[in-house]
Design a protein around this motif. Structure first.
Motif, PDB file in Angstrom:
ATOM      1  N   ALA A  36       0.832  -1.206   0.000  1.00  0.00           N
ATOM      2  CA  ALA A  36       0.000   0.000   0.000  1.00  0.00           C
ATOM      3  C   ALA A  36       0.865   1.253   0.000  1.00  0.00           C
ATOM      4  O   ALA A  36       0.546   2.241  -0.678  1.00  0.00           O
ATOM      5  CB  ALA A  36      -0.920  -0.009   1.221  1.00  0.00           C
ATOM      6  N   PHE A  37       1.962   1.226   0.757  1.00  0.00           N
ATOM      7  CA  PHE A  37       2.857   2.383   0.814  1.00  0.00           C
ATOM      8  C   PHE A  37       3.417   2.706  -0.571  1.00  0.00           C
ATOM      9  O   PHE A  37       3.409   3.854  -1.011  1.00  0.00           O
ATOM     10  CB  PHE A  37       3.994   2.104   1.797  1.00  0.00           C
ATOM     11  N   THR A  38       3.903   1.676  -1.258  1.00  0.00           N
ATOM     12  CA  THR A  38       4.487   1.884  -2.584  1.00  0.00           C
ATOM     13  C   THR A  38       3.445   2.399  -3.563  1.00  0.00           C
ATOM     14  O   THR A  38       3.695   3.340  -4.327  1.00  0.00           O
ATOM     15  CB  THR A  38       5.098   0.569  -3.105  1.00  0.00           C
ATOM     16  N   PHE A 102      -2.991   4.529   7.710  1.00  0.00           N
ATOM     17  CA  PHE A 102      -1.805   4.621   8.558  1.00  0.00           C
ATOM     18  C   PHE A 102      -2.033   5.517   9.776  1.00  0.00           C
ATOM     19  O   PHE A 102      -1.079   6.085  10.311  1.00  0.00           O
ATOM     20  CB  PHE A 102      -0.627   5.149   7.737  1.00  0.00           C
ATOM     21  N   SER A 103      -3.270   5.618  10.218  1.00  0.00           N
ATOM     22  CA  SER A 103      -3.581   6.491  11.350  1.00  0.00           C
ATOM     23  C   SER A 103      -2.847   6.071  12.619  1.00  0.00           C
ATOM     24  O   SER A 103      -2.572   6.899  13.489  1.00  0.00           O
ATOM     25  CB  SER A 103      -5.089   6.503  11.610  1.00  0.00           C
ATOM     26  N   LEU A 109       3.339   8.131   7.460  1.00  0.00           N
ATOM     27  CA  LEU A 109       2.819   9.256   6.682  1.00  0.00           C
ATOM     28  C   LEU A 109       3.922  10.281   6.420  1.00  0.00           C
ATOM     29  O   LEU A 109       3.993  10.862   5.335  1.00  0.00           O
ATOM     30  CB  LEU A 109       1.639   9.896   7.414  1.00  0.00           C
ATOM     31  N   ARG A 110       4.798  10.496   7.405  1.00  0.00           N
ATOM     32  CA  ARG A 110       5.929  11.400   7.184  1.00  0.00           C
ATOM     33  C   ARG A 110       6.884  10.812   6.149  1.00  0.00           C
ATOM     34  O   ARG A 110       7.437  11.538   5.311  1.00  0.00           O
ATOM     35  CB  ARG A 110       6.659  11.678   8.502  1.00  0.00           C
ATOM     36  N   ASP A 111       7.091   9.489   6.210  1.00  0.00           N
ATOM     37  CA  ASP A 111       7.935   8.833   5.199  1.00  0.00           C
ATOM     38  C   ASP A 111       7.348   9.019   3.804  1.00  0.00           C
ATOM     39  O   ASP A 111       8.068   9.258   2.830  1.00  0.00           O
ATOM     40  CB  ASP A 111       8.057   7.334   5.503  1.00  0.00           C
ATOM     41  N   LEU A 112       6.043   8.894   3.699  1.00  0.00           N
ATOM     42  CA  LEU A 112       5.375   9.036   2.414  1.00  0.00           C
ATOM     43  C   LEU A 112       5.535  10.470   1.896  1.00  0.00           C
ATOM     44  O   LEU A 112       5.813  10.694   0.711  1.00  0.00           O
ATOM     45  CB  LEU A 112       3.895   8.679   2.558  1.00  0.00           C
ATOM     46  N   LEU A 199       8.221  -0.088   6.010  1.00  0.00           N
ATOM     47  CA  LEU A 199       8.612   0.481   4.725  1.00  0.00           C
ATOM     48  C   LEU A 199       9.197  -0.609   3.835  1.00  0.00           C
ATOM     49  O   LEU A 199       9.930  -1.478   4.313  1.00  0.00           O
ATOM     50  CB  LEU A 199       9.673   1.565   4.919  1.00  0.00           C
ATOM     51  N   PRO A 200       8.879  -0.574   2.548  1.00  0.00           N
ATOM     52  CA  PRO A 200       9.515  -1.520   1.627  1.00  0.00           C
ATOM     53  C   PRO A 200      11.000  -1.205   1.553  1.00  0.00           C
ATOM     54  O   PRO A 200      11.419  -0.062   1.741  1.00  0.00           O
ATOM     55  CB  PRO A 200       8.812  -1.243   0.292  1.00  0.00           C
ATOM     56  N   GLU A 201      11.798  -2.223   1.276  1.00  0.00           N
ATOM     57  CA  GLU A 201      13.240  -2.027   1.229  1.00  0.00           C
ATOM     58  C   GLU A 201      13.620  -0.951   0.219  1.00  0.00           C
ATOM     59  O   GLU A 201      14.596  -0.221   0.404  1.00  0.00           O
ATOM     60  CB  GLU A 201      13.937  -3.342   0.885  1.00  0.00           C
ATOM     61  N   GLU A 202      12.834  -0.877  -0.866  1.00  0.00           N
ATOM     62  CA  GLU A 202      13.141   0.110  -1.908  1.00  0.00           C
ATOM     63  C   GLU A 202      13.072   1.535  -1.383  1.00  0.00           C
ATOM     64  O   GLU A 202      13.724   2.435  -1.904  1.00  0.00           O
ATOM     65  CB  GLU A 202      12.160  -0.043  -3.079  1.00  0.00           C
ATOM     66  N   ALA A 203      12.248   1.786  -0.362  1.00  0.00           N
ATOM     67  CA  ALA A 203      12.061   3.141   0.140  1.00  0.00           C
ATOM     68  C   ALA A 203      13.010   3.475   1.279  1.00  0.00           C
ATOM     69  O   ALA A 203      13.163   4.644   1.621  1.00  0.00           O
ATOM     70  CB  ALA A 203      10.620   3.332   0.605  1.00  0.00           C
ATOM     71  N   VAL A 204      13.650   2.491   1.849  1.00  0.00           N
ATOM     72  CA  VAL A 204      14.538   2.735   2.994  1.00  0.00           C
ATOM     73  C   VAL A 204      15.709   3.628   2.594  1.00  0.00           C
ATOM     74  O   VAL A 204      16.245   4.377   3.413  1.00  0.00           O
ATOM     75  CB  VAL A 204      15.044   1.407   3.583  1.00  0.00           C
TER      76      VAL A 204
END
Length: 226
Positions: A36-38, A102-103, A109-112, A199-204
């Motif tokens: 969902a994050f991605t 993500f409440s 949400l900050r990462d996004l 977080l997905p590894e791609e976003a780390v």
């Protein structure tokens, strides 16, 4: 199974006539939140691309930087992007669904938001429509003005990257308060902590630049104190 395979499966589950926003209502369990994050970053990035009127090569490359999209997965990423651009639902509808999902994890949400700033600045300019878009998404996400200002200070060249803003502290904070804020941010942004947040590894990898900015802010304040 790669995250892009899981994204393709999630998109395949959409019935005829359903918009991409419906995906967010189905990926609520923790194991699927990385999917969902991605999707959320790509979908909101697509809506943001419409805000400034064009999609640049640099913005496409920014997606690749964040998510390390392999050649074989490009079609899946492009499908998410195009579904979001064509979806009649507004970006605020996406943002509200994501905020609800993500409440219980405001850090997500900050990462996004950080991913969106990365994409917004990929072409080297910060369009007024992008600023309005990001400001409204941040409001829906419940980010404070200080959090939004800290992100903007780090990513937008014309914004003065004041060290206390990056560390999220008052200009009148003591050296010990600055040190405590720096240590907390370093701890929260350690790769292991990001993976634990889902977080997905791609976003780390976004955390690498974040930590550089955090450490630079602390070094600046330390030099001033000395």
């Amino acid at each position: 199974m790669s995250i892009w395979t899981r994204i393709t499966e999630a998109l395949s589950a959409l019935t005829s006539g359903e918009g991409l926003a419906a995906v967010f209502d189905r990926l609520r369990s923790p194991p699927e939140r990385s999917v969902a994050f991605t999707i959320a970053v790509i979908a909101l990035g697509a809506k943001m691309a419409k805000a400034d009127g064009l999609v640049t090569r640099e913005e496409v490359m920014a997606f690749r930087e964040v998510f390390q999209i392999a050649e074989g997965d490009t079609a899946g990423a492009a499908r998410v992007f195009n579904l979001a651009r064509q979806d009649v639902a507004g970006f605020d509808d996406y943002a509200r669904r994501i905020a609800d999902m993500f409440s219980d994890q405001p850090d997500m949400l900050r990462d996004l938001m950080e991913g969106l700033f990365h994409i917004a600045m990929a072409d080297g300019t910060y369009h007024p429509n992008e600023d309005a878009f990001l400001d409204e998404v941040a409001r829906i996400f419940g980010l404070s003005e200080d959090d939004f200002s800290a992100l903007k200070a780090r990513f937008v060249p014309d914004t003065s990257p004041l060290p206390h803003t990056v560390l999220g502290i008052s200009p009148n904070a003591t050296q010990e308060e600055a040190r405590a804020a720096w240590r907390r941010l370093v701890r929260e942004n350690h790769p292991d902590a990001l993976v634990a947040r889902g977080l997905p590894e791609e976003a780390v990898r976004m955390a690498e630049k974040r930590l550089i900015d955090i450490n630079r802010a602390w070094e600046t304040l330390s030099r001033r104190a000395a």
